[in-house]
Design a protein around this motif. Structure first.
Motif, PDB file in Angstrom:
ATOM      1  N   MET A  21     -23.832 -46.343  48.662  1.00 49.72           N
ATOM      2  CA  MET A  21     -23.835 -47.077  47.393  1.00 49.72           C
ATOM      3  C   MET A  21     -23.225 -46.214  46.293  1.00 49.72           C
ATOM      4  O   MET A  21     -23.557 -45.046  46.168  1.00 49.72           O
ATOM      5  CB  MET A  21     -25.275 -47.427  47.010  1.00 49.72           C
ATOM      6  N   GLU A  22     -22.398 -46.836  45.521  1.00 53.95           N
ATOM      7  CA  GLU A  22     -21.726 -46.075  44.477  1.00 53.95           C
ATOM      8  C   GLU A  22     -22.662 -45.804  43.293  1.00 53.95           C
ATOM      9  O   GLU A  22     -23.390 -46.686  42.842  1.00 53.95           O
ATOM     10  CB  GLU A  22     -20.514 -46.854  43.987  1.00 53.95           C
ATOM     11  N   ILE A  23     -22.624 -44.584  42.823  1.00 53.95           N
ATOM     12  CA  ILE A  23     -23.446 -44.194  41.679  1.00 53.95           C
ATOM     13  C   ILE A  23     -22.786 -44.737  40.405  1.00 53.95           C
ATOM     14  O   ILE A  23     -21.579 -44.592  40.208  1.00 53.95           O
ATOM     15  CB  ILE A  23     -23.559 -42.656  41.609  1.00 53.95           C
ATOM     16  N   ILE A  24     -23.590 -45.348  39.563  1.00 53.94           N
ATOM     17  CA  ILE A  24     -23.025 -45.900  38.326  1.00 53.94           C
ATOM     18  C   ILE A  24     -23.555 -45.210  37.076  1.00 53.94           C
ATOM     19  O   ILE A  24     -22.988 -45.363  36.002  1.00 53.94           O
ATOM     20  CB  ILE A  24     -23.279 -47.421  38.210  1.00 53.94           C
ATOM     21  N   SER A  25     -24.650 -44.477  37.227  1.00 55.58           N
ATOM     22  CA  SER A  25     -25.190 -43.781  36.056  1.00 55.58           C
ATOM     23  C   SER A  25     -26.260 -42.803  36.525  1.00 55.58           C
ATOM     24  O   SER A  25     -26.565 -42.722  37.718  1.00 55.58           O
ATOM     25  CB  SER A  25     -25.780 -44.768  35.048  1.00 55.58           C
ATOM     26  N   GLN A  26     -26.797 -42.104  35.552  1.00 56.12           N
ATOM     27  CA  GLN A  26     -27.837 -41.121  35.856  1.00 56.12           C
ATOM     28  C   GLN A  26     -28.895 -41.176  34.769  1.00 56.12           C
ATOM     29  O   GLN A  26     -28.582 -41.362  33.583  1.00 56.12           O
ATOM     30  CB  GLN A  26     -27.213 -39.722  35.920  1.00 56.12           C
ATOM     31  N   ILE A  27     -30.138 -40.996  35.183  1.00 56.54           N
ATOM     32  CA  ILE A  27     -31.225 -40.963  34.186  1.00 56.54           C
ATOM     33  C   ILE A  27     -31.189 -39.607  33.503  1.00 56.54           C
ATOM     34  O   ILE A  27     -31.269 -38.568  34.167  1.00 56.54           O
ATOM     35  CB  ILE A  27     -32.586 -41.183  34.874  1.00 56.54           C
ATOM     36  N   ILE A  28     -31.067 -39.632  32.197  1.00 57.74           N
ATOM     37  CA  ILE A  28     -30.959 -38.340  31.515  1.00 57.74           C
ATOM     38  C   ILE A  28     -32.107 -38.067  30.557  1.00 57.74           C
ATOM     39  O   ILE A  28     -32.320 -36.925  30.153  1.00 57.74           O
ATOM     40  CB  ILE A  28     -29.627 -38.220  30.733  1.00 57.74           C
ATOM     41  N   ILE A  73     -36.043 -45.802  29.279  1.00 57.91           N
ATOM     42  CA  ILE A  73     -35.372 -44.796  30.096  1.00 57.91           C
ATOM     43  C   ILE A  73     -33.890 -44.797  29.719  1.00 57.91           C
ATOM     44  O   ILE A  73     -33.265 -45.857  29.648  1.00 57.91           O
ATOM     45  CB  ILE A  73     -35.580 -45.108  31.598  1.00 57.91           C
ATOM     46  N   ILE A  74     -33.353 -43.624  29.466  1.00 54.42           N
ATOM     47  CA  ILE A  74     -31.968 -43.534  29.013  1.00 54.42           C
ATOM     48  C   ILE A  74     -31.067 -43.184  30.198  1.00 54.42           C
ATOM     49  O   ILE A  74     -31.292 -42.195  30.882  1.00 54.42           O
ATOM     50  CB  ILE A  74     -31.794 -42.458  27.912  1.00 54.42           C
ATOM     51  N   LEU A  75     -30.058 -44.021  30.383  1.00 51.00           N
ATOM     52  CA  LEU A  75     -29.085 -43.788  31.453  1.00 51.00           C
ATOM     53  C   LEU A  75     -27.742 -43.441  30.824  1.00 51.00           C
ATOM     54  O   LEU A  75     -27.363 -44.013  29.806  1.00 51.00           O
ATOM     55  CB  LEU A  75     -28.892 -45.041  32.306  1.00 51.00           C
ATOM     56  N   ARG A  76     -27.031 -42.537  31.467  1.00 54.43           N
ATOM     57  CA  ARG A  76     -25.670 -42.210  31.022  1.00 54.43           C
ATOM     58  C   ARG A  76     -24.728 -42.905  31.985  1.00 54.43           C
ATOM     59  O   ARG A  76     -24.741 -42.632  33.191  1.00 54.43           O
ATOM     60  CB  ARG A  76     -25.480 -40.685  31.048  1.00 54.43           C
ATOM     61  N   GLU A  77     -23.930 -43.808  31.441  1.00 54.03           N
ATOM     62  CA  GLU A  77     -23.039 -44.622  32.274  1.00 54.03           C
ATOM     63  C   GLU A  77     -21.884 -43.796  32.817  1.00 54.03           C
ATOM     64  O   GLU A  77     -21.332 -42.968  32.103  1.00 54.03           O
ATOM     65  CB  GLU A  77     -22.511 -45.769  31.411  1.00 54.03           C
ATOM     66  N   ALA A  81     -32.985 -46.868  40.821  1.00 51.24           N
ATOM     67  CA  ALA A  81     -33.086 -45.400  40.897  1.00 51.24           C
ATOM     68  C   ALA A  81     -33.847 -45.076  42.172  1.00 51.24           C
ATOM     69  O   ALA A  81     -34.935 -45.605  42.394  1.00 51.24           O
ATOM     70  CB  ALA A  81     -33.822 -44.856  39.681  1.00 51.24           C
ATOM     71  N   GLU A  82     -33.253 -44.242  42.976  1.00 48.42           N
ATOM     72  CA  GLU A  82     -33.835 -43.970  44.281  1.00 48.42           C
ATOM     73  C   GLU A  82     -34.045 -42.466  44.415  1.00 48.42           C
ATOM     74  O   GLU A  82     -33.200 -41.685  43.980  1.00 48.42           O
ATOM     75  CB  GLU A  82     -32.845 -44.435  45.358  1.00 48.42           C
ATOM     76  N   ASP A  83     -35.168 -42.051  45.012  1.00 43.95           N
ATOM     77  CA  ASP A  83     -35.340 -40.614  45.191  1.00 43.95           C
ATOM     78  C   ASP A  83     -35.399 -40.256  46.669  1.00 43.95           C
ATOM     79  O   ASP A  83     -35.334 -41.126  47.544  1.00 43.95           O
ATOM     80  CB  ASP A  83     -36.540 -40.086  44.399  1.00 43.95           C
ATOM     81  N   ASP A  84     -35.553 -38.970  46.937  1.00 45.84           N
ATOM     82  CA  ASP A  84     -35.521 -38.488  48.322  1.00 45.84           C
ATOM     83  C   ASP A  84     -36.725 -38.977  49.133  1.00 45.84           C
ATOM     84  O   ASP A  84     -36.713 -38.947  50.351  1.00 45.84           O
ATOM     85  CB  ASP A  84     -35.519 -36.949  48.348  1.00 45.84           C
ATOM     86  N   GLU A  85     -37.780 -39.379  48.459  1.00 48.08           N
ATOM     87  CA  GLU A  85     -38.997 -39.771  49.175  1.00 48.08           C
ATOM     88  C   GLU A  85     -39.057 -41.278  49.421  1.00 48.08           C
ATOM     89  O   GLU A  85     -40.131 -41.854  49.581  1.00 48.08           O
ATOM     90  CB  GLU A  85     -40.219 -39.315  48.376  1.00 48.08           C
ATOM     91  N   ASN A  86     -37.893 -41.899  49.410  1.00 50.18           N
ATOM     92  CA  ASN A  86     -37.788 -43.332  49.706  1.00 50.18           C
ATOM     93  C   ASN A  86     -38.466 -44.212  48.665  1.00 50.18           C
ATOM     94  O   ASN A  86     -38.920 -45.304  48.965  1.00 50.18           O
ATOM     95  CB  ASN A  86     -38.355 -43.629  51.096  1.00 50.18           C
ATOM     96  N   ASN A  87     -38.609 -43.709  47.467  1.00 50.62           N
ATOM     97  CA  ASN A  87     -39.101 -44.521  46.357  1.00 50.62           C
ATOM     98  C   ASN A  87     -37.914 -45.186  45.701  1.00 50.62           C
ATOM     99  O   ASN A  87     -36.928 -44.528  45.395  1.00 50.62           O
ATOM    100  CB  ASN A  87     -39.781 -43.643  45.309  1.00 50.62           C
ATOM    101  N   LYS A 147     -37.589 -39.929  38.993  1.00 48.71           N
ATOM    102  CA  LYS A 147     -37.346 -38.499  38.773  1.00 48.71           C
ATOM    103  C   LYS A 147     -36.236 -38.289  37.746  1.00 48.71           C
ATOM    104  O   LYS A 147     -35.256 -39.044  37.733  1.00 48.71           O
ATOM    105  CB  LYS A 147     -36.984 -37.832  40.098  1.00 48.71           C
ATOM    106  N   HIS A 148     -36.444 -37.248  36.953  1.00 47.52           N
ATOM    107  CA  HIS A 148     -35.457 -36.924  35.926  1.00 47.52           C
ATOM    108  C   HIS A 148     -34.104 -36.640  36.611  1.00 47.52           C
ATOM    109  O   HIS A 148     -34.064 -35.998  37.648  1.00 47.52           O
ATOM    110  CB  HIS A 148     -35.935 -35.674  35.175  1.00 47.52           C
ATOM    111  N   PHE A 149     -33.057 -37.127  36.031  1.00 46.71           N
ATOM    112  CA  PHE A 149     -31.694 -36.974  36.558  1.00 46.71           C
ATOM    113  C   PHE A 149     -31.476 -37.726  37.880  1.00 46.71           C
ATOM    114  O   PHE A 149     -30.554 -37.418  38.620  1.00 46.71           O
ATOM    115  CB  PHE A 149     -31.292 -35.503  36.694  1.00 46.71           C
ATOM    116  N   SER A 150     -32.369 -38.682  38.154  1.00 45.03           N
ATOM    117  CA  SER A 150     -32.125 -39.521  39.343  1.00 45.03           C
ATOM    118  C   SER A 150     -30.787 -40.228  39.171  1.00 45.03           C
ATOM    119  O   SER A 150     -30.457 -40.698  38.083  1.00 45.03           O
ATOM    120  CB  SER A 150     -33.190 -40.621  39.456  1.00 45.03           C
TER     121      SER A 150
END
Lengths: 508, 359
Positions: free
Chosen positions: A1-8, A15-19, A33-39, A109-112
């Motif tokens: 899946m293509e990344i479109i932004s990041q939580i900053i 929650i603020i995202l940078r596009e 927003a997905e993390d390593d623990e399958n959340n 998670k921050h910077f997800s």
């Protein structure tokens, strides 16, 4: 899946995202927003703004150099790194390891990294019993191939509000709901149709021959029933709920009802002597009641005969109409009543008569422990403030207000359609447990809906204002979160259904 | 009171205007006899050419984490960016390298106090830029770092590690990158003890690859013999010569015969919209292979950013990225104090400005 932004940055609910520069995000868009623990945390964007590494003065100077067109060779270096879009989002739902979606109680998670929502994220849209189709899931203006359903049995008995300004798709939505519900026996739906706009579309439904009943006074409509109601089937409560009477006038009506039973209305019209004067009915009061009955219902007594000026109400026919309609509804059928030829009160009176009978019937069934086996009945009413506005709901015997307050106990709900949610009292708005919110530029209207929504939509003002035709937000106690949908055009559904099978209408 | 202030200020403004009008430009002034100033001449003004060059820009930044009279713990970052004209291009090696330094006061073998700096780092890529510890031992009265009779400020000494690392970064970049020009922020003149060794290695490495080594200074204290700012005087000459409409550079300012300053000096206006002119230095060996016009025009091709026309954008980027933000410094400080709380007491011995500042 293509990344479109990041939580900053941000906080819960903001929650603020940078596009990412080449992946524009839309207002109302759903992202994950997905993390390593399958959340997986589902976020919805409710605001967009510019971000820059430059201070305001520097940007103003740069803009001056650019717009004044003096130095054509000057450009922004590293534009994608220095100027960007920031999106504000809030968490809608959380899923861990494919379990059922839950309300998120923690931050991603921050910077997800954040990606777009896709059909693969179907676990966020819970399956429903008695599914009633409301539209396709929408992420911003992107429509996904994910139909959104609600538990129709529950949602219809707990009332539905369809709110929008003109032309945003209210009527189309109701048509789509009726189309989907046509062959679903768990609900009977009555539509009071002041613009006579529903039948033409819905009769094309393959299941309409058996399940759709259309009442109109228009001549030559094939398959339609004539809308004629015997005035003897009208009860005082039906009338006093939609026509303003003083207490003295109501007392007079009750007297006639006690004395003449089902003929009470005709006897009022006939009485020239004021037969209950000695019992306290003032002739002037009677005269006013007679005038109201004449002007609103068209019933009068002239030259020894009862005359009905109104095409709907009759003194010598239509005695089964109300019973038939109630019967259709309580067997899960859909009934459309063309009220386009009627005056306001007459339309409401027809609805009031039916609603009163249905409620009486269902109350009796409940007392006999037989309500469970009956379908839910929903009454759709356009311009709902006519009966649900502040000054209307406390009117004696306003059956619509009664249903809004306690109809769900008896499996009877309202589908209230309005442009003016703000004039409906909070108490009633709070009882509308499913709100279908279409675009609305009026802040006061948005505020009325937002403040009574089942989910926190306090930050969705801009989102609601920006909804295009057919785009809506479903806020319901029966959904995990406020779901953005795109309601398909009824024409699309008709087209995809193909020609209606030729069959004779089933006689009920 | 306000009127008196206004009166005084208006007199100051008048005096400054009079000074600038009455004094002629004179000629460039250099106190050091190894600098032979040349007469001003409009013929030294040259127009810039067009042409994108591949340029690497090197800069760095430091932040003091803990400071006591006898030691300084500092964090350092060196960074480079690479552009072809206005376009950023991918660099071939890690472009941000970080390390810590601990500068402590130690008894010198022959008496007195030395400042010795040791470097700590995890990133093995940083090895390429780390200066030799032996070069970071200084007499606390080292004249290249003192001002007046006092002992050198230990915090200033602690910056030396990063300054040397920047030269080493230039050397590393010249070896790995296909650059035509490498630019550092500031002069090519070396000042501190042992610095020339690193500057020379960097210049030699550039020369070996045919890369032009440049320094661009944002500030200049150079004056003319009439006491005017040198850059202003040259800017005025350019204006008087009708070069206001284009970018230009001025050559033949001075002949430098200083062993620690092996460069030619220029003043340049890199874009017609520029509000500033800058001092540009080019390493002498570089000029054997590329002309000053080509090199400075290459800089001009990277000086077309809307936010600061006339200043090479690569230097803006390297400055921003090479900087260690205050928040980051505070975070590192908190981590250090968490590891050893007694350092907080040591730090208090240095000064109490922070207490006063917070009042």
């Amino acid at each position: 899946m293509e990344i479109i932004s990041q939580i900053i940055n941000g906080a819960h609910g903001e929650i603020i995202l940078r596009e990412k520069s080449d992946q524009p995000i839309e207002l109302g868009e759903i992202v994950v927003a997905e993390d390593d623990e399958n959340n997986k945390i589902l976020l919805q964007v409710y605001d967009l703004m510019y971000g820059s590494q430059l201070d305001d003065k520097r940007m103003e100077l740069a803009s001056g150099l650019s717009v004044e067109d003096k130095w054509k060779d000057l450009v922004f270096y590293d534009p994608e790194l220095r100027h960007y879009v920031l999106a504000k989002a809030r968490a809608l739902a959380q899923v861990k390891n494919g379990e059922s979606p839950a309300v998120p109680k923690r931050l991603p998670k921050h910077f997800s990294m954040v990606r777009r929502f896709s059909e693969a994220d179907k676990e966020f849209i819970a399956r429903q019993d008695n599914p009633l189709f409301l539209g396709n899931l929408r992420s911003g203006s992107r429509v996904l191939n994910m139909p959104v359903h609600i538990n129709g049995l529950e949602a219809l008995s707990h009332h539905m509000l369809i709110a929008a300004t003109t032309g945003r798709g209210k009527s189309n939505f109701l048509k789509v709901v009726l189309w989907d519900a046509m062959d679903k026996g768990y609900c009977g739906i009555l539509v009071l149709d002041p613009h006579d706009e529903y039948y033409e579309a819905l009769e094309k439904n393959p299941a309409s021959r058996e399940n759709l009943f259309y009442y109109t006074n228009r001549k030559g409509v094939s398959g339609a029933y004539t809308l004629r109601v015997d005035v003897k089937t009208i009860k005082p409560d039906d009338v006093t709920g939609v026509i303003d009477f003083t207490p003295a006038q109501e007392q007079a009506i009750i007297k006639y009802r006690k004395e003449f039973g089902d003929n009470w209305l005709l006897e009022i019209a006939r009485d020239r002597e004021c037969i209950f004067e000695k019992e306290g009915v003032h002739p002037g009061t009677l005269s006013v009641v007679q005038r109201k009955i004449h002007t609103k219902l068209g019933v009068r007594f002239k030259d020894g005969d009862f005359i009905c000026d109104n095409e709907v109400f009759d003194v010598s026919g239509g005695e089964k109409t109300i019973d038939d309609i109630c019967s259709f509804l309580s067997s899960g059928r859909k009934v459309i009543i063309d009220t386009s030829m009627l005056m306001d009160e007459a339309e409401l009176l027809v609805g009031s008569i039916i609603a009163n009978r249905v409620l009486e019937n269902y109350k009796a069934k409940k007392a006999g422990n037989r309500l469970k086996e009956l379908p839910v009945i929903a009454i759709a009413i356009e311009e709902a403030p006519r009966v649900l506005a502040e000054d209307k709901i406390n009117q004696a015997n306003n059956i619509y207000a009664t249903i809004a307050r306690e109809g769900r106990k008896f499996k009877i709900g309202l589908i209230a359609i309005t442009q003016l949610s703000s004039v409906i009292p909070r108490e009633i708005m709070a009882n509308m447990n499913t709100k279908v919110i279409f675009g609305n530029e009026l802040a006061v209207e948005r505020e009325a809906i937002i403040s009574s929504a089942s989910q926190d939509l306090s930050k969705d003002g801009k989102n609601i204002a920006s909804l295009n035709k057919g785009e809506a937000i479903i806020s319901s106690i029966f959904t995990n979160f406020a779901i953005p949908v795109k309601v398909p055009s009824i024409d699309e559904l008709i087209k995809s259904a193909g020609p209606r099978p030729v069959a004779q209408r089933k006689v009920v | 009171m306000r009127d008196l202030v206004d009166l005084a200020l208006s007199r100051v403004v008048g005096e400054l205007a009079r000074i600038n009008v009455e004094r002629g430009p004179g000629k460039p002034h250099f106190e050091d006899p190894r600098y032979s100033a040349k007469e001003f001449s409009a013929e030294n003004l040259k127009n810039l050419e067009k042409g994108d060059r591949t340029i690497c820009f090197v800069d760095g930044g430091s932040a003091i984490i803990v400071e006591a009279p006898n030691f300084v713990l500092a964090s350092h970052r060196v960074y480079y960016s690479k552009y072809k004209g206005a376009e950023r291009t991918r660099q071939k090696m890690p472009n941000m390298l970080e390390f810590f330094s601990l500068t402590v006061s130690m008894p010198a073998p022959k008496g007195g106090i030395n400042y010795e700096t040791k470097i700590y780092y995890d990133d093995q890529n940083a090895t390429a830029v780390i200066p030799d510890s032996a070069d970071l031992v200084f007499d606390s009265f080292d004249k290249t770092m003192t001002s007046g009779p006092a002992r050198a400020d230990i915090s200033k000494v602690s910056m030396t590690a990063r300054e040397f690392a920047e030269w080493r970064m230039i050397e590393a970049v010249s070896e790995i990158e296909d650059a035509e020009i490498i630019v550092r922020d500031g002069s090519l003149q070396t000042i501190k003890t042992n610095e020339s060794k690193y500057a020379k290695a960097a210049a030699d490495a550039c020369d070996k690859k045919g890369i032009a080594l440049c320094g661009v200074s944002k500030t200049s204290t150079l004056l003319t013999t009439t006491g005017l700012p040198l850059l202003s005087a040259i800017n005025k000459i350019a204006g008087d010569s009708g070069m206001r409409e284009g970018g230009w550079y001025y050559e033949n300012i001075v002949e430098i015969n200083h062993p620690d300053h092996n460069a030619e000096m220029f003043v340049a206006k890199l874009h017609p919209a520029a509000e500033y002119v800058f001092r540009v230095e080019i390493s002498k060996p570089s000029l054997g292979k590329r002309g000053a016009g080509e090199i400075i025009s290459g800089l001009a091709a990277n000086a077309t950013d809307l936010t600061f026309p006339g200043y090479p954008y690569g230097l803006i980027n390297s400055d921003v990225m090479g900087r260690i933000p205050n928040e980051e410094m505070k975070y590192q400080k908190a981590k250090i104090f968490a590891l050893n709380a007694s350092l907080r007491t040591d730090a208090r011995a240095r000064d109490a400005h922070g207490v006063l500042d917070s009042m």
